[in-house]
Design an enzyme around this catalytic site. Structure first.
Site, mmCIF file in Angstrom:
data_model
loop_
_atom_site.group_PDB
_atom_site.id
_atom_site.type_symbol
_atom_site.label_atom_id
_atom_site.label_comp_id
_atom_site.label_asym_id
_atom_site.label_seq_id
_atom_site.Cartn_x
_atom_site.Cartn_y
_atom_site.Cartn_z
ATOM 1 N N ASP A 32 0.767 -1.349 -0.013
ATOM 2 C CA ASP A 32 0.280 0.184 -0.047
ATOM 3 C C ASP A 32 1.021 1.067 0.163
ATOM 4 O O ASP A 32 1.557 1.566 0.672
ATOM 5 C CB ASP A 32 -1.032 -0.053 1.409
ATOM 6 C CG ASP A 32 -2.363 1.412 1.171
ATOM 7 O OD1 ASP A 32 -1.234 2.272 1.240
ATOM 8 O OD2 ASP A 32 -3.182 1.302 1.083
ATOM 9 N N HIS A 33 1.458 2.194 -1.080
ATOM 10 C CA HIS A 33 2.022 2.667 -1.535
ATOM 11 C C HIS A 33 1.867 4.234 -0.802
ATOM 12 O O HIS A 33 2.654 4.462 -0.172
ATOM 13 C CB HIS A 33 2.131 3.574 -3.095
ATOM 14 C CG HIS A 33 0.567 4.499 -3.198
ATOM 15 N ND1 HIS A 33 0.129 4.403 -3.887
ATOM 16 C CD2 HIS A 33 1.699 5.466 -3.085
ATOM 17 C CE1 HIS A 33 -0.296 4.827 -3.861
ATOM 18 N NE2 HIS A 33 0.215 5.960 -4.067
ATOM 19 N N HIS A 89 -5.480 3.264 1.588
ATOM 20 C CA HIS A 89 -5.209 3.617 1.726
ATOM 21 C C HIS A 89 -5.930 4.610 2.949
ATOM 22 O O HIS A 89 -4.902 4.820 4.087
ATOM 23 C CB HIS A 89 -4.813 4.844 0.859
ATOM 24 C CG HIS A 89 -4.759 4.218 -0.733
ATOM 25 N ND1 HIS A 89 -2.942 3.439 -0.579
ATOM 26 C CD2 HIS A 89 -4.549 4.582 -2.061
ATOM 27 C CE1 HIS A 89 -2.794 3.274 -2.171
ATOM 28 N NE2 HIS A 89 -3.816 3.721 -2.908
#
Ligand code: BG6
Length: 489
Positions: free
Chosen positions: A178-179, A241
């Site tokens: 999950d950047h 996110h």
């Protein structure tokens, strides 16, 4: 940003979808930067793998073009670039038929160095790739697999996908990226909470009035028509996110930064989220879809015109979430995200409770509650808003000012992209900033009922003009509680 660079062990990095968008925009540039900053040890290799037939040289040319477009010209050193390109090779593979996997095995050889298989492809072929890697004996104890979201489109499909990959790789080898967790300010949130004595005693319902999380984008559909229309904002942004941000704000102090210690605490938050049912949904959620308007100074089409067909997919969502545990009961978390909003800004706002009694008369002006604003992007940094006396003679007048810790002024140099940090963590085998299987599934357990609630209550998507802050109902969502969205622009 100045920080000590610690080289990682040599590794083979295999990018499935090597010629796709993610590889071009994020993975190749991130790997280039890590090499440029002397983080690689020899021999480190990068192997592109996709259905497209191409030679090593063609893949290198492709990468050269990608880096020219996505790395700042001042950072693209000629010598570094050539060293980087020399690491690149390419193997055509077909995930469906398994064609090419034997060649990939040969290319990897018998080396026992770290192997990172990065699946920058559609989730529909995650299982096929993973099984071919297994059946060709490519999964060594030193191998890891990296998977991008979306992990499923609901709980059942997420479980099925996790089962498929879990058949071949151990959980300690699976890196669900999950950047947002790789963003500097997101990690800074943990530093702020757990490396300072100041905040944690106040970090609860006795002192915090509410929390706001905004992830606003100015972009529209971009080229992701097929994916986005099936996903929508709730699946695309909130399930992953935004819920990860909620977890980091709300979790109990983990015993250490150990991957499971952190993820155990995040999981408890996800499990404590109060389910939203059909009766509550119209009051505590808003679904929106952008209409034609203006963005970044130009006229833009509405979602349906971009899509070219009818759709009820939401491009905006606002939710009043509640965490049912001792620390957070009674503290709403207002969440909102959307495409084609007024500006690109992601931030977390912690609003503290008002002071219990003012000793200053009315002439001092309004005493505003303290706010802590953690800005993820752009202009990363942290601002603590406090009240002070307006300087100068005369009566006691109060005003609010921010104690400003903007990263650009506090640190020198370039802020690395989230992918740079996360890719290096994959190589190190550090899963702290990656989602564990149970976390992903717990997030879906909260998201699925929202979709059901929308269907049950027949809650419609409300139009909003592109370039605004979303449907007016999202303003009402928070104002009904006597609060307002933080002015983010
Ligand atoms: C992705 C979403 O995960 O995150 C996109 O699929 C979104 O729709 C993107 O645009 C936002 O990421 P960032 O880092 O630009 O905020």
């Amino acid at each position: 940003m100045t920080s000590q660079i610690i080289p990682v062990d040599p590794f083979d990095f295999i990018i499935f979808g090597g010629t796709g968008d993610l590889s071009e925009r994020k993975l190749l540039p991130s790997l280039y930067y890590r090499q440029r900053d002397h983080q690689f040890s020899e021999p480190t290799r990068i192997i592109g793998a996709s259905r497209t037939k191409m030679s090593d040289k063609e893949f290198q040319d492709y990468a050269r073009k990608a880096l020219t477009e996505h790395v700042k010209p001042a950072d693209l050193d000629k010598k570094d670039l050539e060293v980087f390109l020399a690491r690149l090779s390419y193997v055509p593979v077909d995930a469906k038929t398994g064609d090419g996997f034997a060649r990939l095995k040969k290319a990897l050889g018998e080396s026992d160095s770290i192997r990172a298989f990065y699946l920058a492809v559609a989730p529909a072929i995650f299982g096929d790739i993973s099984h071919h890697l297994k059946s060709h004996g490519m999964i060594t104890p030193n191998s890891r697999i990296v998977v991008e979201k979306p992990i499923g489109r609901d709980l059942a499909s997420a479980k099925a996908l996790n089962d498929l990959i879990g058949d071949d790789f151990g959980e300690h080898q699976i890196f669900r990226i999950d950047h947002y967790l790789g963003k500097e300010t997101v990690q800074n949130l943990m530093a702020l909470r757990f490396a300072n004595a100041l905040y944690e005693p106040l970090w609860n319902s006795a002192h915090i009035d509410h929390v706001q999380i905004t992830v606003a984008e100015t972009v529209g559909l971009e080229d992701r028509v097929t994916y986005y229309d099936k996903a929508g904002a709730l699946r695309d942004m909130v399930q992953n996110h935004i819920l990860q941000l909620v977890c980091l704000v709300a979790m109990e102090p983990p015993q250490s930064m150990d991957a499971d210690a952190v993820r155990d605490e995040k999981l408890k938050v996800l499990r404590s989220l109060k389910r939203i049912n059909g009766k509550e949904a119209p009051k505590s959620t808003v679904r929106g879809q952008y209409k034609a308007g203006a963005s970044s100074g130009g006229a833009v089409k509405g979602y349906l015109e971009e899509l070219g067909s009818e759709s009820t997919t939401e491009t905006f969502v606002a939710i009043k979430a509640e965490i049912a545990n001792w620390r957070w009961a009674g503290v709403p978390f207002y969440l909102r995200t959307g495409k084609r909003l007024a500006s690109r800004v992601s931030e977390i706002v912690i609003e503290f409770k008002p002071i219990p009694h003012s000793i200053f008369g009315e002439s001092a002006g309004r005493i505003q509650a303290n706010q802590l604003v953690i800005r993820l992007q752009p202009d990363e940094g942290v601002k603590q808003f406090i009240m002070i006396k307006d300087p100068g003679p005369g009566g006691m007048r109060l005003k609010q000012i921010p104690l400003d810790m903007s990263f650009a002024t506090a640190f020198d140099g370039r802020a690395p992209d989230a992918y740079e940090r996360l890719i290096m963590d994959v190589i190190r085998g550090n899963q702290t900033l990656f989602m564990r299987r149970d976390e992903v599934e717990a997030a879906w357990r909260w998201i699925d009922p929202i979709f059901n609630a929308w269907a049950e209550s027949r809650q419609e998507v409300q139009g909003y003009t592109a370039g605004t802050w979303g449907p007016s109902a999202s303003i009402a969502l928070i104002e009904r509680d006597g609060r307002t969205w933080h002015e983010s622009a």
